[in-house]
Design an enzyme around this catalytic site. Structure first.
Site, PDB file in Angstrom:
ATOM      1  N   HIS A 144       0.821  -1.221   0.000  1.00 50.04           N
ATOM      2  CA  HIS A 144       0.000   0.000   0.000  1.00 50.04           C
ATOM      3  C   HIS A 144       0.856   1.273   0.000  1.00 50.04           C
ATOM      4  O   HIS A 144       0.297   2.378   0.000  1.00 50.04           O
ATOM      5  CB  HIS A 144      -0.925   0.024   1.215  1.00 50.04           C
ATOM      6  CG  HIS A 144      -1.973  -1.037   1.200  1.00 50.04           C
ATOM      7  ND1 HIS A 144      -2.781  -1.271   0.118  1.00 50.04           N
ATOM      8  CD2 HIS A 144      -2.338  -1.946   2.150  1.00 50.04           C
ATOM      9  CE1 HIS A 144      -3.604  -2.279   0.389  1.00 50.04           C
ATOM     10  NE2 HIS A 144      -3.351  -2.708   1.605  1.00 50.04           N
ATOM     11  N   ASP A 153      -2.586 -10.598  -2.409  1.00 51.76           N
ATOM     12  CA  ASP A 153      -3.194 -10.141  -1.168  1.00 51.76           C
ATOM     13  C   ASP A 153      -4.685  -9.876  -1.400  1.00 51.76           C
ATOM     14  O   ASP A 153      -5.106  -9.576  -2.525  1.00 51.76           O
ATOM     15  CB  ASP A 153      -2.502  -8.855  -0.717  1.00 51.76           C
ATOM     16  CG  ASP A 153      -2.849  -8.427   0.691  1.00 51.76           C
ATOM     17  OD1 ASP A 153      -2.077  -8.713   1.609  1.00 51.76           O
ATOM     18  OD2 ASP A 153      -3.910  -7.775   0.855  1.00 51.76           O
ATOM     19  N   HIS A 196      -6.338  -7.373  -0.561  1.00 46.57           N
ATOM     20  CA  HIS A 196      -6.509  -5.957  -0.897  1.00 46.57           C
ATOM     21  C   HIS A 196      -5.705  -5.607  -2.143  1.00 46.57           C
ATOM     22  O   HIS A 196      -4.617  -6.138  -2.359  1.00 46.57           O
ATOM     23  CB  HIS A 196      -6.035  -5.069   0.260  1.00 46.57           C
ATOM     24  CG  HIS A 196      -6.684  -5.363   1.562  1.00 46.57           C
ATOM     25  ND1 HIS A 196      -6.052  -6.058   2.572  1.00 46.57           N
ATOM     26  CD2 HIS A 196      -7.921  -5.059   2.028  1.00 46.57           C
ATOM     27  CE1 HIS A 196      -6.872  -6.168   3.607  1.00 46.57           C
ATOM     28  NE2 HIS A 196      -8.002  -5.572   3.309  1.00 46.57           N
ATOM     29  N   ASP A 206      -4.222 -12.904   3.507  1.00 48.92           N
ATOM     30  CA  ASP A 206      -5.445 -12.456   4.163  1.00 48.92           C
ATOM     31  C   ASP A 206      -6.697 -12.739   3.338  1.00 48.92           C
ATOM     32  O   ASP A 206      -7.805 -12.385   3.741  1.00 48.92           O
ATOM     33  CB  ASP A 206      -5.375 -10.970   4.525  1.00 48.92           C
ATOM     34  CG  ASP A 206      -4.733 -10.112   3.462  1.00 48.92           C
ATOM     35  OD1 ASP A 206      -4.426 -10.634   2.380  1.00 48.92           O
ATOM     36  OD2 ASP A 206      -4.528  -8.909   3.712  1.00 48.92           O
TER      37      ASP A 206
END
Length: 345
Positions: free
Chosen positions: A159, A194, A196, A283
């Site tokens: 991120h 991931d 996200h 995740d």
């Protein structure tokens, strides 16, 4: 597979962050990395610390202003009377109206952090540099002839933009590994698994045609990071066509994910890179508290096995995964799948 790890990662341990307007306990605990390392050692992997590579590989990705901010923010914040123990931004630029760079750490915090999910503590800078150093070490190991290497990075990185952090990320470890590989190789692909979207990684490479970025993630229309990760984002300028987002419906299972992965692998093969970097977040597991997708440990094994089938020198970089009871099995299973064996972890 060679594992690179750091005993100093626990120096960064944010006690809390803000979610839904409330202070809540941080999910990014040191136990995440500790559990993974224990499992990988039980599974027969060699785990070593990395020699220092210095600031140059990090500075090849991140701006001087951002690095200076990360290095000095905590000290400057503590000079503010009544300031919190960690740096929490609370004033953010208005879109299209960020025409100046603030001299105050308060303004700099808002300028360089995209959310309230990455508070900066006393040791955050040193730990983030150490985490990035692991990714460089893994990339260097592959450049030296290894078929694959894994960096147990904490904090995560995908991120983090060139000049901005957030989402528990400060330095973009995977992007740093990509750029380090590019010093000697012509083209590199980066795939992010991931749950996200890897918004920082996309931002760093969005204008480039020497790096292909591919991300499989929960559809961001109603999920973090909300503003990026949509299928129409294909790159810009020279980078047009070198960015592929594959957003997935909520609670997508192994079968749906693996079908989308075939699209990703076909694009990577067509790009014909000299190496592959994997942002290995776990995740997306069905029991992860992020509640985005619904993959199994076997699913992660099959994902990595398919990526190994691309036959590329590969650097695997740890990203998210927040269920302490499942994270180690997910990562161990992924590395075992990459090596075409079963995991004993």
């Amino acid at each position: 597979m060679q594992v690179f790890c750091s005993p100093h990662h626990a120096g960064h341990h944010s006690s809390r962050f803000i979610r839904h307007g409330q202070f809540v306990e941080s999910r990014d605990t040191p136990a995440r990395a500790d559990r993974i390392l224990d499992a990988l050692r039980r599974d027969g992997h060699t785990a070593d610390e990395a020699r220092p590579f210095g600031i140059a590989p990090v500075a090849a990705v991140h701006t001087p202003e951002y690095l200076a901010f990360l290095r000095t923010a905590w000290v400057e914040w503590q000079r503010i009377e009544g300031a919190s123990a960690e740096v929490f931004p609370y004033v953010f630029p208005v879109r299209g109206m960020d025409h100046g760079y603030p001299t105050s750490v308060v303004g700099q915090a808002g300028y360089h952090m995209q959310d309230l999910w990455a508070p900066i503590g006393q040791h955050t800078w040193d730990v983030a540099i150490g985490s990035a150093n692991l990714a460089v070490a893994a990339a260097g190991h592959v450049l030296d002839g290894a078929s694959a290497a894994y960096a147990l990075c904490r904090p995560s990185g995908h991120h983090a933009f060139a000049d901005m952090g957030g989402g528990n990320c400060f330095l973009n470890n995977a992007a740093i590994a990509v750029q380090y590989l590019r010093c000697k190789l012509g083209r590199v692909a980066l795939i992010d698994v991931d749950v996200h979207h890897g918004n920082g990684s996309q931002g760093i490479f969005y204008d480039r045609d020497d790096v292909l970025f591919v991300s499989l993630h929960r559809d961001p229309v109603d999920y973090h990071p909300y503003f990026t990760g949509h299928a129409q984002e294909r790159g810009r300028g020279a980078g047009l066509g070198f960015n592929l987002n594959l957003p997935l419906p909520v609670r997508t299972t192994d079968a749906g994910y693996l079908a989308a992965l075939e699209t990703a692998c076909a694009r990577i093969a067509a790009f014909s890179p000299d190496a592959l970097v994997v942002s290995l977040g776990v995740d997306a597991h069905e029991d992860d508290p992020t509640a985005g997708l619904a993959l199994t440990v076997e699913g992660f094994r099959r994902i990595s096995a398919r990526l190994a089938g691309l036959g590329l020198p590969t650097v695997l970089v740890q990203e998210g995964g927040y269920n302490i009871d499942t994270i180690a099995r997910c990562v161990a299973g992924a590395l075992a799948g990459f090596e075409n064996r079963e995991s004993a972890a």
